[in-house]
Design an enzyme around this catalytic site. Structure first.
Site, PDB file in Angstrom:
ATOM      1  N   ASP A 164      -0.913   6.567   8.177  1.00 14.84           N
ATOM      2  CA  ASP A 164      -1.171   7.489   8.883  1.00 14.84           C
ATOM      3  C   ASP A 164      -0.480   8.485  10.049  1.00 14.84           C
ATOM      4  O   ASP A 164      -0.394   9.420  10.778  1.00 14.84           O
ATOM      5  CB  ASP A 164      -1.484   8.540   8.214  1.00 14.84           C
ATOM      6  CG  ASP A 164      -1.641   8.655   6.540  1.00 14.84           C
ATOM      7  OD1 ASP A 164      -0.587   8.796   5.664  1.00 14.84           O
ATOM      8  OD2 ASP A 164      -2.950   7.800   6.317  1.00 14.84           O
ATOM      9  N   TYR A 198      -5.268  -1.822  12.994  1.00 14.59           N
ATOM     10  CA  TYR A 198      -6.056  -3.092  11.201  1.00 14.59           C
ATOM     11  C   TYR A 198      -5.730  -3.994  12.022  1.00 14.59           C
ATOM     12  O   TYR A 198      -5.041  -4.642  12.786  1.00 14.59           O
ATOM     13  CB  TYR A 198      -5.041  -2.231  10.050  1.00 14.59           C
ATOM     14  CG  TYR A 198      -5.648  -1.300   9.435  1.00 14.59           C
ATOM     15  CD1 TYR A 198      -6.963  -1.271   9.028  1.00 14.59           C
ATOM     16  CD2 TYR A 198      -4.770  -0.512   8.668  1.00 14.59           C
ATOM     17  CE1 TYR A 198      -7.293  -0.181   7.560  1.00 14.59           C
ATOM     18  CE2 TYR A 198      -5.088   0.855   8.177  1.00 14.59           C
ATOM     19  CZ  TYR A 198      -6.848   0.789   7.577  1.00 14.59           C
ATOM     20  OH  TYR A 198      -7.248   1.702   7.044  1.00 14.59           O
ATOM     21  N   ARG A 252      35.613   8.110   5.562  1.00 12.96           N
ATOM     22  CA  ARG A 252      34.440   8.042   4.471  1.00 12.96           C
ATOM     23  C   ARG A 252      33.353   7.732   5.439  1.00 12.96           C
ATOM     24  O   ARG A 252      32.407   6.961   5.552  1.00 12.96           O
ATOM     25  CB  ARG A 252      34.856   6.781   3.546  1.00 12.96           C
ATOM     26  CG  ARG A 252      36.030   6.747   2.371  1.00 12.96           C
ATOM     27  CD  ARG A 252      35.579   6.690   1.402  1.00 12.96           C
ATOM     28  NE  ARG A 252      34.883   5.748   1.433  1.00 12.96           N
ATOM     29  CZ  ARG A 252      35.113   4.351   1.513  1.00 12.96           C
ATOM     30  NH1 ARG A 252      36.648   4.008   0.856  1.00 12.96           N
ATOM     31  NH2 ARG A 252      34.784   2.911   1.823  1.00 12.96           N
ATOM     32  N   ARG A 276      31.311  -6.574  -4.362  1.00 11.38           N
ATOM     33  CA  ARG A 276      30.056  -5.561  -4.757  1.00 11.38           C
ATOM     34  C   ARG A 276      30.415  -4.603  -6.296  1.00 11.38           C
ATOM     35  O   ARG A 276      29.981  -4.825  -7.431  1.00 11.38           O
ATOM     36  CB  ARG A 276      30.118  -4.335  -3.794  1.00 11.38           C
ATOM     37  CG  ARG A 276      28.673  -3.284  -4.616  1.00 11.38           C
ATOM     38  CD  ARG A 276      27.610  -2.576  -2.671  1.00 11.38           C
ATOM     39  NE  ARG A 276      28.902  -2.026  -2.725  1.00 11.38           N
ATOM     40  CZ  ARG A 276      28.572  -1.158  -1.528  1.00 11.38           C
ATOM     41  NH1 ARG A 276      27.501  -1.320  -0.706  1.00 11.38           N
ATOM     42  NH2 ARG A 276      29.481  -0.052  -1.241  1.00 11.38           N
ATOM     43  N   LYS A 280      25.225  10.087   0.699  1.00 16.97           N
ATOM     44  CA  LYS A 280      24.232   9.713   0.429  1.00 16.97           C
ATOM     45  C   LYS A 280      22.286   9.002   0.799  1.00 16.97           C
ATOM     46  O   LYS A 280      22.588   9.682   1.894  1.00 16.97           O
ATOM     47  CB  LYS A 280      24.424   8.754  -0.470  1.00 16.97           C
ATOM     48  CG  LYS A 280      25.102   7.191   0.902  1.00 16.97           C
ATOM     49  CD  LYS A 280      25.525   6.357   0.048  1.00 16.97           C
ATOM     50  CE  LYS A 280      26.331   5.280   2.313  1.00 16.97           C
ATOM     51  NZ  LYS A 280      26.674   3.972   1.429  1.00 16.97           N
ATOM     52  N   CYS A 330      -0.553   2.287  10.950  1.00 19.81           N
ATOM     53  CA  CYS A 330      -1.275   2.450   9.762  1.00 19.81           C
ATOM     54  C   CYS A 330      -0.334   3.520   9.115  1.00 19.81           C
ATOM     55  O   CYS A 330       0.552   4.044   8.708  1.00 19.81           O
ATOM     56  CB  CYS A 330      -2.569   3.431  10.406  1.00 19.81           C
ATOM     57  SG  CYS A 330      -3.780   2.619  11.198  1.00 19.81           S
ATOM     58  N   HIS A 384      36.065  -0.842   0.490  1.00 23.67           N
ATOM     59  CA  HIS A 384      34.642  -0.839   0.888  1.00 23.67           C
ATOM     60  C   HIS A 384      34.820  -1.924   1.652  1.00 23.67           C
ATOM     61  O   HIS A 384      34.927  -3.254   0.897  1.00 23.67           O
ATOM     62  CB  HIS A 384      33.702  -1.059  -0.074  1.00 23.67           C
ATOM     63  CG  HIS A 384      32.436  -0.570   1.421  1.00 23.67           C
ATOM     64  ND1 HIS A 384      32.233   1.291   1.812  1.00 23.67           N
ATOM     65  CD2 HIS A 384      31.483  -0.951   1.103  1.00 23.67           C
ATOM     66  CE1 HIS A 384      31.174   0.494   2.450  1.00 23.67           C
ATOM     67  NE2 HIS A 384      30.882  -0.034   2.435  1.00 23.67           N
TER      68      HIS A 384
HETATM   69  C1  LIG Z   1      27.491   4.306   2.651  1.00 20.07           C
HETATM   70  C2  LIG Z   1      29.314   4.410   2.129  1.00 20.07           C
HETATM   71  C3  LIG Z   1      30.298   4.572   2.956  1.00 20.07           C
HETATM   72  C4  LIG Z   1      29.890   4.698   4.509  1.00 20.07           C
HETATM   73  O1  LIG Z   1      29.005   3.583   5.435  1.00 20.07           O
HETATM   74  P1  LIG Z   1      28.617   4.206   6.642  1.00 20.07           P
HETATM   75  O2  LIG Z   1      28.755   2.573   7.320  1.00 20.07           O
HETATM   76  O3  LIG Z   1      27.449   4.710   7.158  1.00 20.07           O
HETATM   77  O4  LIG Z   1      30.072   4.736   7.581  1.00 20.07           O
HETATM   78  C5  LIG Z   1      31.341   4.755   3.155  1.00 20.07           C
HETATM   79  N1  LIG Z   1      31.678   3.913   1.789  1.00 20.07           N
HETATM   80  C6  LIG Z   1      31.030   3.636   0.325  1.00 20.07           C
HETATM   81  C7  LIG Z   1      31.808   3.685  -0.131  1.00 20.07           C
HETATM   82  C8  LIG Z   1      29.524   3.909   0.735  1.00 20.07           C
HETATM   83  O5  LIG Z   1      29.333   3.271   0.254  1.00 20.07           O
END
Ligand SMILES: *Cc1c(COP(=O)(O)O)cnc(C)c1O
Length: 391
Positions: free
Chosen positions: A324, A275, A231, A146, A48, A322, A175
Site C-alpha cells: 500500500d 521490507y 482495431r 491463438r 477490453k 509495499c 491478428h
Molecule cells: C487486444 C487486441 C487488439 C488491440 O491491440 P493493441 O496492440 O492494443 O492495439 C486488436 N485486436 C485483437 C484481436 C486484440 O486481441
C-alpha cells in the site's frame, strides 16, 4: 466525474483517496481522430480489460460520442457491461466463445467471433433456437496460433459460414503477432495469408465482409494492413506498442497516475528502508512515503528501480514497494511537504514519466502496466465536457 469500485465506500463519505488515475478525455478524442485520419478507415476502439485500465464504461461512452464506428472487447461480460450502460455501438467480442455463451451473446446484440466450424455450429443452433440471426466475424489464424481457423484451411470454414441461414457474416479478421516491430517480416507474411483466405469469398461469389487486421502496431507501422477497419487499443490511450519504434502519429497520453506525500522523515546513513532491508542511504537523506503499492497494481518490480516526480523533479523509489505504500529518496537537500503532489505516470512542470518508461523500469510492456492498475484506485475524468449526454 470520479468512479470508485462498487465495493468501496463512497468518496463523499470518507473524502477522496489522494491516489488516483486521471483520464484525459480530450487526449482520447485527439488520439481517436488522429488515428482515424492516419488510417482513413473506420475505427473499432478496443476497450477490453477495463479499457486498458482507463475505465470501461466512461471510455466507451466517450468513444461513442466522438464517433468511433465500433467497439471491441475480449469477453462476453465486458460486452454485457457496455450494453447495461446503454452503449449502442456495434460491439465485437474478440475472444474465443464457449458454446453456452452463444445465446447470451446474440440476446445482448453482441457480435461474435467465430473461430472454428464447431463454434459456427454452436452459434447457428443458438440463433435458430432464439429465432434471431447472429452477427459474426470469422477469425482466421495467419500465424499467431491463438484462436482461429488456419488460413490454409479457411475455404470450407468460409463456405459453411456463408451458407449459414442463422449467421450473418459481417466481418473476417486476423491478428498480427509482430506488428509492433516495423522491421519484422512476419506482418507482411500474415497480411498475404489473410488476403489469400479472404479471396475465397470472391472465389465462391459471396459478398466480401469487412476485413480487419491492424492492431495499434499495424495501424502505426503497416498502412497496407488497414484494409476496411482498424482495431487500435493501446494507441488510442496514447501509448506506443513498442517504445523503441519511431512514432508515426502524434499521440497524447490519456492516463496520469498521481498521489500525494503522506509522510516525511530523515533516514540516517546506513539505516535500511522497507521490507527485506534491501536499500540504505550512504549519507543521511530525506525520504517521503507515497500511499500506493502493489495492492493497487503498481508493480513491485519497480522497487529501487522506478522514479516519481515531486515538485517538478525526478526522484528514485528506494527499497521494496509495499502493498500500500512505497518510499522515495528526495536527497539530503530535497524539499517536500505532506500532501505535495506525486506523479507516478504523467507530467509535472517540464518533467514527464511515460507509461513506457515505467514498463521498461519494471521489465515489462506498457500494456501490463496500464491494465494492472486495479479498481482500488479511483478514476477521475477530465475534459470532454462539451458532450451532452455522454456521461
Ligand atoms: C487486444 C487486441 C487488439 C488491440 O491491440 P493493441 O496492440 O492494443 O492495439 C486488436 N485486436 C485483437 C484481436 C486484440 O486481441
Amino acid at each position: 466525474m470520479t468512479t470508485l469500485p462498487d465495493a468501496a465506500v463512497r468518496a463523499d463519505e470518507v473524502g477522496q483517496r489522494p491516489t488516483r488515475i486521471v483520464v484525459d478525455l480530450d487526449a482520447l478524442s485527439h488520439n481517436l481522430h488522429a488515428l482515424r485520419i492516419h488510417a482513413g478507415v473506420p475505427v473499432m476502439g478496443i476497450v477490453k480489460a477495463n479499457a486498458y485500465g482507463h475505465g470501461l464504461v466512461p471510455v466507451a461512452r466517450h468513444l461513442q460520442a466522438q464517433g468511433a464506428e465500433q467497439l471491441g472487447v475480449a469477453f462476453l461480460e465486458e460486452g454485457v457491461a457496455l450494453r447495461r450502460a446503454g452503449i449502442t455501438l456495434p460491439i465485437l467480442v474478440m475472444g474465443g466463445i464457449f458454446g453456452p455463451q452463444a445465446a447470451q451473446l446474440i440476446a445482448e446484440d453482441l457480435e461474435i467471433t467465430v473461430s472454428s466450424i464447431d463454434k459456427l455450429r454452436q452459434v447457428e443452433a443458438a440463433a435458430q433456437a432464439l429465432g434471431r440471426q447472429a452477427t459474426i466475424h470469422l477469425k482466421i489464424d495467419t500465424g499467431m496460433e491463438r484462436i482461429g481457423v488456419h488460413s490454409y484451411h479457411a475455404g470450407p470454414f468460409i463456405e459453411a459460414a456463408v451458407a449459414s441461414r442463422w449467421c450473418r457474416v459481417k466481418g473476417v479478421y486476423s491478428h498480427l503477432a509482430c506488428a509492433d516491430d516495423p522491421a519484422s517480416p512476419m506482418t507482411r507474411q500474415q497480411l498475404g495469408r489473410f488476403l489469400e483466405a479472404c479471396a475465397h469469398f470472391e472465389r465462391i461469389g459471396a459478398p466480401m465482409p469487412l476485413r480487419h487486421l491492424a492492431n495499434s502496431g499495424g495501424l502505426l507501422h503497416f498502412p497496407e494492413t488497414h484494409l476496411d477497419m482498424v482495431r487500435p487499443g493501446i494507441a488510442l490511450y496514447g501509448v506506443l506498442p513498442d517504445p523503441a519504434a519511431q512514432p508515426t502519429v502524434a499521440l497524447r497520453p490519456v492516463m496520469s497516475l498521481v498521489s500525494q506525500v503522506v509522510y516525511f522523515k530523515v533516514v540516517p546513513a546506513g539505516h535500511p528502508v522497507s521490507y527485506g532491508a534491501t536499500w540504505a542511504p550512504k549519507a543521511d537523506t530525506r525520504v517521503v512515503t507515497v500511499p500506493i503499492g502493489y495492492g493497487d497494481g503498481f508493480p513491485r518490480a519497480l522497487s529501487s528501480r522506478g522514479e516519481v516526480l515531486i515538485r517538478g523533479r525526478r526522484h528514485p523509489i528506494v527499497g521494496r514497494i509495499c502493498m500500500d505504500q512505497f518510499m522515495v529518496d528526495i536527497g539530503p537537500q530535497g524539499t517536500a511537504y505532506n500532501e505535495d503532489a506525486v506523479v507516478l505516470i504523467g507530467r509535472q512542470g517540464d518533467q514527464a514519466i511515460g507509461c513506457e518508461a515505467v514498463a521498461q523500469a519494471a521489465g515489462t510492456i506498457p500494456y501490463e502496466i496500464l491494465v494492472g492498475l486495479n479498481g482500488r484506485i479511483p478514476r477521475e475524468y477530465v475534459g470532454g465536457a462539451q458532450e451532452p449526454g455522454s456521461r
